[in-house]
Design an enzyme around this catalytic site. Structure first.
Site, PDB file in Angstrom:
ATOM      1  N   GLN A 108      -7.088  -4.145   9.029  1.00 43.92           N
ATOM      2  CA  GLN A 108      -6.140  -3.775   9.949  1.00 43.92           C
ATOM      3  C   GLN A 108      -6.640  -2.580  10.819  1.00 43.92           C
ATOM      4  O   GLN A 108      -5.479  -1.637  11.400  1.00 43.92           O
ATOM      5  CB  GLN A 108      -5.035  -3.303   9.250  1.00 43.92           C
ATOM      6  CG  GLN A 108      -4.313  -4.552   8.526  1.00 43.92           C
ATOM      7  CD  GLN A 108      -2.946  -4.287   8.038  1.00 43.92           C
ATOM      8  OE1 GLN A 108      -2.038  -3.995   8.530  1.00 43.92           O
ATOM      9  NE2 GLN A 108      -2.974  -4.503   6.697  1.00 43.92           N
ATOM     10  N   ARG A 157       2.680  -9.665  10.090  1.00 43.12           N
ATOM     11  CA  ARG A 157       4.044  -9.096  10.028  1.00 43.12           C
ATOM     12  C   ARG A 157       5.273  -9.907   9.619  1.00 43.12           C
ATOM     13  O   ARG A 157       6.069  -9.722   9.283  1.00 43.12           O
ATOM     14  CB  ARG A 157       4.505  -8.543  11.199  1.00 43.12           C
ATOM     15  CG  ARG A 157       3.548  -7.527  11.916  1.00 43.12           C
ATOM     16  CD  ARG A 157       3.252  -6.235  11.058  1.00 43.12           C
ATOM     17  NE  ARG A 157       2.060  -6.636  10.252  1.00 43.12           N
ATOM     18  CZ  ARG A 157       1.709  -5.981   9.227  1.00 43.12           C
ATOM     19  NH1 ARG A 157       2.460  -5.099   8.909  1.00 43.12           N
ATOM     20  NH2 ARG A 157       0.459  -5.978   8.794  1.00 43.12           N
ATOM     21  N   ASP A 159      -2.234   7.666   4.310  1.00 42.91           N
ATOM     22  CA  ASP A 159      -2.188   6.247   4.564  1.00 42.91           C
ATOM     23  C   ASP A 159      -2.874   5.614   5.654  1.00 42.91           C
ATOM     24  O   ASP A 159      -3.326   6.458   6.441  1.00 42.91           O
ATOM     25  CB  ASP A 159      -0.486   6.263   4.775  1.00 42.91           C
ATOM     26  CG  ASP A 159      -0.093   4.575   4.470  1.00 42.91           C
ATOM     27  OD1 ASP A 159      -0.629   3.764   4.130  1.00 42.91           O
ATOM     28  OD2 ASP A 159       1.043   4.324   4.746  1.00 42.91           O
ATOM     29  N   GLU A 160      -2.966   4.338   5.804  1.00 44.41           N
ATOM     30  CA  GLU A 160      -3.971   4.003   6.975  1.00 44.41           C
ATOM     31  C   GLU A 160      -5.050   4.441   7.239  1.00 44.41           C
ATOM     32  O   GLU A 160      -5.504   5.006   8.494  1.00 44.41           O
ATOM     33  CB  GLU A 160      -2.902   3.982   8.274  1.00 44.41           C
ATOM     34  CG  GLU A 160      -1.734   3.601   7.922  1.00 44.41           C
ATOM     35  CD  GLU A 160      -1.703   1.840   8.144  1.00 44.41           C
ATOM     36  OE1 GLU A 160      -2.553   1.166   8.115  1.00 44.41           O
ATOM     37  OE2 GLU A 160      -0.244   1.233   8.303  1.00 44.41           O
ATOM     38  N   LYS A 207       0.750  -1.174   0.076  1.00 45.35           N
ATOM     39  CA  LYS A 207       0.015  -0.038   0.111  1.00 45.35           C
ATOM     40  C   LYS A 207       0.879   1.132   0.039  1.00 45.35           C
ATOM     41  O   LYS A 207       0.775   2.103  -0.732  1.00 45.35           O
ATOM     42  CB  LYS A 207      -0.835   0.141   1.157  1.00 45.35           C
ATOM     43  CG  LYS A 207      -1.930  -0.925   1.192  1.00 45.35           C
ATOM     44  CD  LYS A 207      -2.809  -0.930   2.462  1.00 45.35           C
ATOM     45  CE  LYS A 207      -2.337  -1.072   3.731  1.00 45.35           C
ATOM     46  NZ  LYS A 207      -1.750  -2.446   3.967  1.00 45.35           N
ATOM     47  N   THR A 208       1.800   1.230   0.826  1.00 42.08           N
ATOM     48  CA  THR A 208       2.610   2.337   1.058  1.00 42.08           C
ATOM     49  C   THR A 208       3.416   2.864  -0.063  1.00 42.08           C
ATOM     50  O   THR A 208       3.845   3.781  -0.834  1.00 42.08           O
ATOM     51  CB  THR A 208       3.344   2.390   2.341  1.00 42.08           C
ATOM     52  OG1 THR A 208       2.489   1.904   3.403  1.00 42.08           O
ATOM     53  CG2 THR A 208       4.066   3.782   2.596  1.00 42.08           C
TER      54      THR A 208
END
Length: 855
Positions: free
Chosen positions: A222, A584, A191-192, A10-11
DNA sequence: TATTCGCACTTTTTT
DNA sequence: AGTGCGAATA
């Protein structure tokens, strides 16, 4: 809008988009990119610098908070702040509220924490705290305290974290500034996005203005910050508010092996509230997720440390490849200890922030007070720190006087020195003057153009802080000195970075906004330890998630034992948290759970996390490590946990497999070896010398475990007849862990697990042999005293008696607490201490000599 | 006013 | 178990 799964890059998408925009000729300073942490912002800036070939310093990349702080510095007048306004952190807020509560004598009614969180909840939503809490039980208190709180902040030229955002939001309504702000950015990227709260969403809308050039990325799976007001619903609202937006779903995960991904998917799919996504990866196979069940947190730490050693020596992994994730900071202590004992380097991300240390906060208070005389809280904090003989009475006079005159405490202190407060006598005046000289001297240092680092050195010197600490000479004092040196060196970095042009206020602002987790990153070889929350956005080849126990992860509120239906939302957030934790991991995921966990001094029997049973079987290798053989070289210990584990280890029954006080048929039928009136270990093993019959009972076929160990998707509840079977499986698992049986572990489909086969985690069979290298389950006969109640109600000790030391699992009687079951034991003989779960009062730690075993 | 002792609180997660 | 605060004492 990009809706994307974990590890899908995503980032990266965001970064590429920015680079593209710049390539198309958009001026970098017209781009606003909002990240979730300062660290993420730094990384993004770095990546962009690389891609663009110059330092992306003119770009607005930062968190909502740092972005707003920056804007408030530009428009401070419009919101009624000075250019050196103070930012109150959690601790400051709590102190202030505590002081207000005390001032109003409301101590009985509410704690600072509860008031703060009520205020915070409202502000997170962008609502007025008094209105918002009108119906709550704190409504009275909030309506008194909040206005005082608000006024105190205004008086102090300070904002709290939420104000930082709210003031900027208000700026959009400002006649002159509003339009400017709205047009300030041509492109906005977030983001997020799933972790934005309503206020932040408003800000986004404001910044976007009329351009509608907005890119958000997020993953509703998330969303782990709803307790901070985050609304994953913003993703839905986004679709509503920007119906012309394109939605891109990224479902390929580039991070994890298929096994890990399948495990994570298996868990998250139990959530009802989610967008359907099915992540996939072309990284086929992979080592199975290992679930290691151990006795307690020490065994857990020891296992993790051992596994790390194994991974380093057998697989050539580096410490830096590994991370240990936990639900709460408090879990880090034992882990640290165990890592240290094996000489494994580690670093802890987060925890009690460096900046929150007392000595650091003290020095910061000097810094604040010098750059902003209105900082009354800072004045309060340091006027007598280090102790210089200015007492409570003197300060009270100054406070009273200053409030009356509506001046700062510092100004009040000056008046006091001049003799304008008659209550402050000559002696006190003299001491106050000394204090003022320190402050004024520091102001002169600042004025003379000292760098921030030089200034801080002067603070430490002139305040006599260094002198005092050195005189103290304790290890604690030298630790504090080190921390101050660290602070100075940070200031020095700041000076370098800003060419010495950075102001005290800017440095202080940076500190205030720095989260504990922002510390320097992974370079350097050390195992990283952090909370799952802090791990968001990170990845590691090998991830350990410890403390996979119900009540801990998923965490459960204090006064509850079970998740009620109304807790579904909480549970789902915990599940998302587990999802974040699992995803992760790139190559290997190791989960641990303890059968017994200590919380404070108390001992609690734990059951494995329900999330474990949501992991598809064929991804999971389970190993249950029996309690270790007693280490006789160390000290004689009772058969700790051996018999108890029958109760604790059935995994999915309630706290205990069977309640000895519960003679219901269900309970009884659950017992493998029922005996007479009610169940307890003493019944089964009256003299504590024989092996528990259930362990050598071969009536439960091995194949029940682990292949079908936890097939039920629903948690078997208290009365479910299913308990019998789970219990039996547990019994058989015990036997596996015992000695003769060959332990079974699950092989992931198609691929042979390397767990166990390689010596990394020890060959499982060997491991079992090693750990259960005793012939029989341990029981002891030790010398000791037997306590009995004599006629007059006193306890007598029979010094000569030889008897069985009280083992975990034993039912005992205490004079005032009644019947209880021993959970764990410490020491022996006269000094043996027992943690006992009493039916009357819950778990207590009691000297063994004050209880009677019930035979 | 400084120091010492005892008690209450803590541990969900953080910008 | 460790900390911080308030009351009691020097």
């Amino acid at each position: 809008m990009v809706l994307a799964g974990a590890g899908s890059g995503k980032t990266r998408v965001l970064v590429q988009r920015i680079a593209t925009l710049v390539g198309r000729g958009v001026h970098p300073s017209r781009i606003l990119a909002v990240t979730f942490t300062n660290k993420a912002a730094g990384e993004m800036r770095e990546r962009l610098s690389e891609m663009l070939g110059y330092h992306a310093s003119s770009m607005w990349i930062g968190t909502f908070h740092s972005t707003c702080a920056r804007l408030l510095r530009m428009f401070h007048e419009e919101v009624g702040l000075s250019s050196n306004y103070n930012i109150f952190d959690d601790d400051d807020q709590m102190r202030l509220i505590g002081a207000l509560i005390k001032e109003r004598n409301l101590k009985e009614e509410a704690t600072p924490r509860s008031v703060l969180s009520a205020i915070g909840a409202a502000k997170n939503k962008g609502e007025d705290p008094v209105e918002y809490n009108k119906l709550g039980y704190l409504s009275q208190i909030i309506s008194i305290i909040y206005p005082m709180y608000r006024d105190a902040l205004a008086r102090e030229d300070a904002v709290d974290f939420n104000d930082l955002l709210l003031k900027v939001r208000d700026l959009f309504a400002h006649k002159a500034v509003g339009p400017k702000l709205r047009q300030r950015f041509d492109h906005v990227l977030v983001d997020e996005f799933q972790d934005t709260n309503p206020v932040q969403y408003n800000l986004v809308q404001g910044f976007v203005g009329d351009t509608r050039n907005l890119t958000v990325v997020g993953d509703d799976d998330q969303s782990i910050y709803s307790w901070r007001g985050a609304e994953p619903r913003n993703l839905l609202d986004f679709k509503r508010d920007y119906p012309d937006s394109a939605e891109v779903k990224l479902e390929q995960n580039y991070r994890s092996t298929n096994v890990i991904l399948t495990a994570a998917n298996g868990v998250i799919q139990n959530n009802r509230d989610r967008h359907r996504k099915q992540l996939w990866t072309d990284r086929d196979g992979g080592d199975p997720v290992l679930w290691e069940e151990v006795r307690d947190e020490r065994a857990e730490g020891d296992f993790v440390a051992g596994a790390i050693e194994g991974l380093v020596s057998e697989e050539g992994r580096e410490w830096g490849d590994m991370a240990i994730l936990y639900r709460t900071h408090s879990q880090s202590r034992v882990l640290e200890e165990m890592l240290r004992s094996r000489g494994i380097m580690y670093k802890i991300v987060g925890g009690v922030s460096f900046f929150q240390r007392k000595e650091v906060k003290d020095i910061r208070a000097y810094m604040r007070l010098v750059s902003n005389a209105a900082a009354d809280m800072s004045f309060d904090r340091i006027v007598n720190v280090p102790a210089r003989g200015i007492g409570k009475t003197t300060v009270d006079h100054i406070r009273y006087y200053s409030r009356g005159k509506r001046i700062s405490y510092l100004a009040g202190a000056r008046d006091a020195v001049r003799g304008e407060i008659p209550e402050v006598r000559a002696a006190a005046r003299k001491k106050l003057q000394k204090f003022l000289e320190i402050i004024d001297g520091l102001a002169a240092v600042k004025k003379a153009g000292a760098s921030v680092a030089e200034f801080l050195i002067q603070v430490v010197e002139r305040s006599t802080y260094r002198e005092r600490l050195e005189k103290e000479g304790t290890p604690d004092a030298s630790e504090r000195l080190n921390n101050l040196a660290e602070l100075v060196s940070m200031a020095s970095d700041f000076d370098d970075e800003t060419d010495g042009e950075g102001s005290l206020a800017e440095f202080e602002e940076r500190i205030s906004l720095a989260s504990a987790a922002d510390g320097e990153d992974g370079k350097g070889s050390a195992v990283t330890m952090m909370t799952v929350h802090a791990a968001k956005g990170l990845e590691y080849p090998i991830v350990f998630v410890v403390g996979m126990e119900d009540g801990l992860f998923p965490s459960i509120r204090e006064n509850r034992d079970v998740f009620e239906p109304e807790d579904r939302k909480d549970l789902e957030e915990e599940r998302r948290l587990a999802y974040v934790a699992f995803t992760r991991a790139m190559d290997r995921l190791v989960l641990t759970s303890a059968r017994v966990r200590r919380k404070w001094a108390e001992v609690k029997i734990a059951k494995p996390s329900r999330f474990l049973q949501e992991i598809p079987e064929d991804c999971l290798a389970i190993r249950i490590v029996p309690d270790p053989a007693p280490d006789t070289s160390f000290r004689r210990r009772p058969a700790r946990g051996r018999s108890r584990s029958r109760y604790s280890n059935d995994g999915y029954s309630d706290t205990y497999a069977a309640d000895p006080y519960d003679s219901s048929p269900t309970s009884r039928s659950a017992r493998a070896a029922p005996s007479s009136s009610y169940e307890n270990p003493s019944d089964l093993d009256p003299d504590h010398t024989r092996i528990d019959p259930t362990y050598s009972d071969h009536s439960y076929p091995d194949h029940n475990y682990p292949d079908h160990s936890y097939p039920d998707h629903n948690y078997p509840d208290h009365n479910s007849p299913d308990r019998t079977s789970t219990h039996q499986r547990a019994q058989s698992s015990r036997r596996l862990g015992g000695r003769s049986a060959t332990p079974k572990r699950h092989k992931p489909s198609g691929r042979q697990a390397s767990f166990g086969q390689q010596s990394l985690f020890g060959d499982i069979d060997d491991e079992f042999d090693q750990r259960s290298g005793y012939e029989e389950f341990p029981t002891y006969t030790v010398e000791g005293e037997i306590a009995y109640e004599s006629g007059d109600g006193e306890y007598q000790f029979d010094q000569s008696a030889e008897f069985v030391e009280i083992c975990a699992g034993t039912t005992v009687r205490h004079k005032s607490f009644g019947l209880g079951r021993v959970l764990t034991s410490q020491g022996h003989g006269k000094n043996q201490k027992l943690a006992i779960d009493f039916s009357t009062v819950g778990v207590k730690t009691v000297m063994a000599r004050f209880v009677d075993p019930v035979f």
